[in-house]
Design a protein around this motif. Structure first.
Motif, short mmCIF file in Angstrom:
data_model
loop_
_atom_site.label_atom_id
_atom_site.label_comp_id
_atom_site.label_asym_id
_atom_site.label_seq_id
_atom_site.Cartn_x
_atom_site.Cartn_y
_atom_site.Cartn_z
N PHE B 103 -2.36 2.94 -5.65
CA PHE B 103 -3.49 2.00 -5.76
C PHE B 103 -3.03 0.55 -5.90
O PHE B 103 -3.78 -0.36 -5.60
N SER B 104 -1.80 0.37 -6.38
CA SER B 104 -1.28 -1.00 -6.48
C SER B 104 0.14 -1.00 -5.95
O SER B 104 0.75 0.05 -5.79
N TRP B 105 0.65 -2.18 -5.71
CA TRP B 105 2.03 -2.26 -5.23
C TRP B 105 2.97 -1.56 -6.19
O TRP B 105 3.78 -0.72 -5.79
N ALA B 106 2.83 -1.86 -7.47
CA ALA B 106 3.76 -1.34 -8.46
C ALA B 106 3.65 0.17 -8.62
O ALA B 106 4.60 0.84 -9.01
N ALA B 107 2.49 0.73 -8.32
CA ALA B 107 2.31 2.17 -8.49
C ALA B 107 3.21 2.97 -7.55
O ALA B 107 3.49 4.13 -7.78
N SER B 108 3.64 2.35 -6.50
CA SER B 108 4.67 2.90 -5.62
C SER B 108 4.87 1.96 -4.44
O SER B 108 4.19 2.04 -3.42
N PRO B 109 5.83 1.03 -4.60
CA PRO B 109 6.02 -0.02 -3.60
C PRO B 109 6.17 0.51 -2.17
O PRO B 109 5.60 -0.05 -1.23
N ALA B 110 6.90 1.60 -1.98
CA ALA B 110 7.13 2.10 -0.63
C ALA B 110 5.81 2.52 0.01
O ALA B 110 5.60 2.34 1.20
#
Ligand SMILES: Cc1ncc(COP(=O)(O)O)c(C=O)c1O
Ligand SMILES: Cc1ncc(COP(=O)(O)O)c(C=O)c1O
Lengths: 480, 480
Positions: B103-110
């Motif tokens: 849901f966000s970049w940080a939740a899984s950047p790839a």
């Protein structure tokens, strides 16, 4: 790729998946990459001619894995859990192969019918009131939504349609816009942001009701808001009660709030996105007491019941409320009558048209774990969170910030917010474990959520020692 | 189930999947079951103790398969295709194992970054104008939605927010409800029902504009409606143009409609759910001409580009229009500014919060087919539909009802609707092939859609012989 190559590559992939999950503990839980890391590693356009499968699998380790946050690592304690189990993965493979789109009964009867029956199974596991079940010929029933956000939105839209239709029947000249302008939905100040968003999408006001000292919505605060708004000429129509709030897993007082909603004729939706899974254990079922007052109820098996994303379970007492939600014209009502029979067209229960055969995942998981296996899984997580809680309580520098009921522990250093922000910064920079924070009133709080299927006491203890160590460093550095 | 058992069962499942797809031609494409068939075959509650995997796999053949409509059978010509390919299934296995929620970049950047880059890849395959791409630092960009229905709704909500904000800036006292009451969205009378539904959900009027003789939306009809509504004090704000309509695969005239929308300052959304995949072939790209006038564009790789459901590709020219859609307060705008940098939080682009790592499917499919492989696949389907068309044209009892551009042929007996309804009834009762009908103006029409990945000329010819035979029976029976 033909079937033979798929047989070979599929088996390699099964091993890759098993290796990944067996070895996940050794991977750094949170990645080191910076924003924009991936683009330079990948060509700017798709290849004209096929690459080989080896190329791709190599790139998974080289390009993808370094940027993955490993949600299933036993050192992942962030957000809430997201479910993962082998039986669900097997079912997903079958679901992909069948690849049917179950928007109507005829589009694939098994897809629709297994869903209805699985939702009854799950409803019975939770001891939901019969009114929510489809049974042989009930008026209620369950549906798999993609997310709790969608379930809340669908419930709000159904409630909106119902109240508009009802007021227009009473005063035929009334326009939809004239009603919508006055509609008000309510949720506690602890409700998930998806509730606010549902209000925005539905074009209705949403009011946040102050929660009590235990972060719970109480009847008195709700009643007060309703009275005030009615006196101002507004029309209360929808209340969301949360069981297991996102910040601290608090529980709105359903036994108080339910009767208020019933008395006022307001739609009550219960959002138990995370906590709902726990209600399959008799010792936690009391947390669901009062659901008999609800019009709709939702929780996410894809969070804590071992069914891989996506699988959000929603029940309603009157299917026709949902199926009528997307149509305001009375012609439709005739058609929705068909729907109370044996034929269910799930496209009328949800926002998207298309839908996968998601009930296969429930069927595989429920049968391969059995109810006792699922209960044991929940209990283990709850026990681990209490273990963490007691570790925190033994350290006088820390405090517990909210009652620990299920698998979430909210804690902080007994100090200013800035100190806790600094601690979290150290924790996440060290990359050994991963946590996210929340705000409770004006406090910055650390959330420790038991997430992974494979997390054990040893991981929890290690995580605590690590946090303590970083706290000591921080407090030492501050002293100097 | 532990990793070892998953290795074993997973490999069995890979073989089951390959066997199913290799043998699908021998299965009856449409099931014989009656509504309610499944419930009596399944216990009323989940088992307390685990069942075995053998039990389940046996039940798949006994209970599930008899109720499945086999969408990937080469005798399935109903609806539109739904994509299925081995590379996509392999990617889905990996997606399930990683099991991150992006849901966000940080939740899984790839998960976020591969999606952005894959949407650029796909946009370049279609030769979308640069303005729709994220590139290194563009203002546009792509996102994977779950369905075309959601994409249309998201676009409508973004347009709604934009116009409300704009009018409120001009007249600060204006309420949201006062604006919404006057908002009007437009689509042709051939648009998909999801457009009407988006209007209902968004609480705005939707007007159907009469299409021309080729079932296309033209500038004159649109302009006329706009003038009439503006004169009545209404506020046009949103137009959906369809490329490849559901009934007969007609194309709205984008080169006419686009300039009207631009002149009127109305948001133009282009829905190419099915047809969009064809635009990767240079010879079909002209059908997309005029997309440069659009604010948002969407099509479903999960229909015709070999990426298993769900994967609906949506692009916008201004990301901030989308990310701002769910918030009306100006504070949010400050935050949305972050979003124009390298960090993308896809939760602001969509209705649900959670999202799977769906771009892996695109990556695997694009790389393992290559652009040439994908083009060859589209071309084969188009060729097969023309083959069917020419067979129909050779039989003077039949007529073609709409121009055949891509993989859909609309045809009927030159006779009353009742005759064609009777023919369809015979076709679907015979269970050899599966079709669905549509209405074009007041005609009942049969739709023959090239769907399966494995459909060949032989299947199409066999289907036609079968239809001819049933038609002869029907016409003979009528004569008697
Ligand atoms: C209480 C609550 N409601 C709703 C949600 C949103 O869930 P989803 O991602 O399924 O929309 C969450 C997510 O954590 C939640 O905790
Ligand atoms: C033109 C058009 N738009 C939208 C849709 C709906 O697609 P989805 O199921 O992705 O919502 C369809 C489905 O066939 C379609 O043909």
């Amino acid at each position: 790729m033909n079937a033979d190559e798929f047989r070979r590559r599929g088996k390699e992939m099964v091993d890759y998946v098993a290796d990944y999950l067996e070895g996940i503990e050794a991977r750094q839980v949170y990645p080191d990459v910076e924003p924009g890391y991936l683009r330079p590693l990948i060509p700017p356009t798709a290849p004209q001619e096929p690459d080989t499968f080896e190329d791709i699998i190599n790139d998974v380790e080289k390009i993808i894995m370094p940027g993955v946050t490993h949600w299933h690592s036993p050192y992942f304690f962030a957000y809430f859990p997201t479910a993962s189990s082998y039986p669900a993965m097997l079912a997903d493979m079958l679901c992909g192969a069948i690849g049917c789109i179950g928007f109507s009964w005829a589009a694939s009867p098994a897809c629709t019918e297994l869903e209805t029956v699985m939702m009854d199974w799950l409803g019975r596991m939770l001891q939901l009131p019969e009114a929510f079940l489809a049974g042989e010929a009930g008026e209620g029933g369950g549906v798999i939504q993609g997310s709790a956000s969608e379930a809340t939105l669908v419930a709000l839209l159904a409630a909106r349609t119902k109240v508009i239709r009802c007021l227009q029947t009473a005063s035929p000249g009334l326009t939809q816009a004239a009603v919508m302008e006055k509609l008000v939905a309510y949720a506690s100040d602890q409700a998930h942001s998806s509730v606010e968003r549902a209000g925005l999408i539905g074009g209705v006001k949403l009011k946040a009701i102050p929660s009590d000292g235990k972060f719970a919505l109480r009847a008195s605060a709700l009643q007060e808001a309703l009275e005030r708004d009615k006196a101002a000429g507004l029309i209360p129509f929808f209340v969301v009660a949360t069981l297991g709030t996102t910040s601290c897993c608090s529980f709105d007082n359903l036994l108080e709030v339910g009767p208020v909603c019933r008395k006022e004729g307001v739609w009550l939706h219960v959002d138990a996105a995370y906590a709902g899974s726990a209600f399959i254990c008799p010792e936690f079922r009391h947390l669901l007491d009062g659901v008999e007052f609800a019009d709709s109820f939702n929780f996410n098996p894809h969070k804590w019941l071992l069914v891989n994303f996506d699988c959000s379970a929603m029940w309603v007492k009157k299917r026709t409320d949902l199926t009528g939600a997307f149509k305001l014209d009375p012609v439709y009502l005739k058609h929705s009558h068909q729907d109370s029979g044996l034929i269910t067209d799930y496209r009328h229960w949800q926002l998207p048209l298309g839908r996968r055969f998601r009930s296969l995942k429930m069927w595989f998981v429920f049968r391969l774990y059995g109810v006792t296996g699922l209960q044991a899984y929940i209990r283990k997580h709850v026990q681990l969170s209490h273990e963490f809680e007691s570790l925190v309580r033994q350290d006088p520098r820390f405090e517990i910030c909210a009652e620990v009921t299920l698998g979430l522990v909210c804690f902080r250093l007994k100090g200013p917010n800035s100190q806790n922000e600094a601690l979290l910064e150290r924790i996440n920079s060290a990359r050994r474990i991963h946590l996210v924070p929340c705000r409770l009133r004006d406090q910055f709080v650390l959330r420790f959520a038991i997430c992974s299927r494979t997390v054990e006491s040893a991981h929890v203890r290690l995580a605590w020692e690590h946090i303590r160590g970083l706290a000591a460093e921080l407090l030492g550095a501050e002293k100097e």
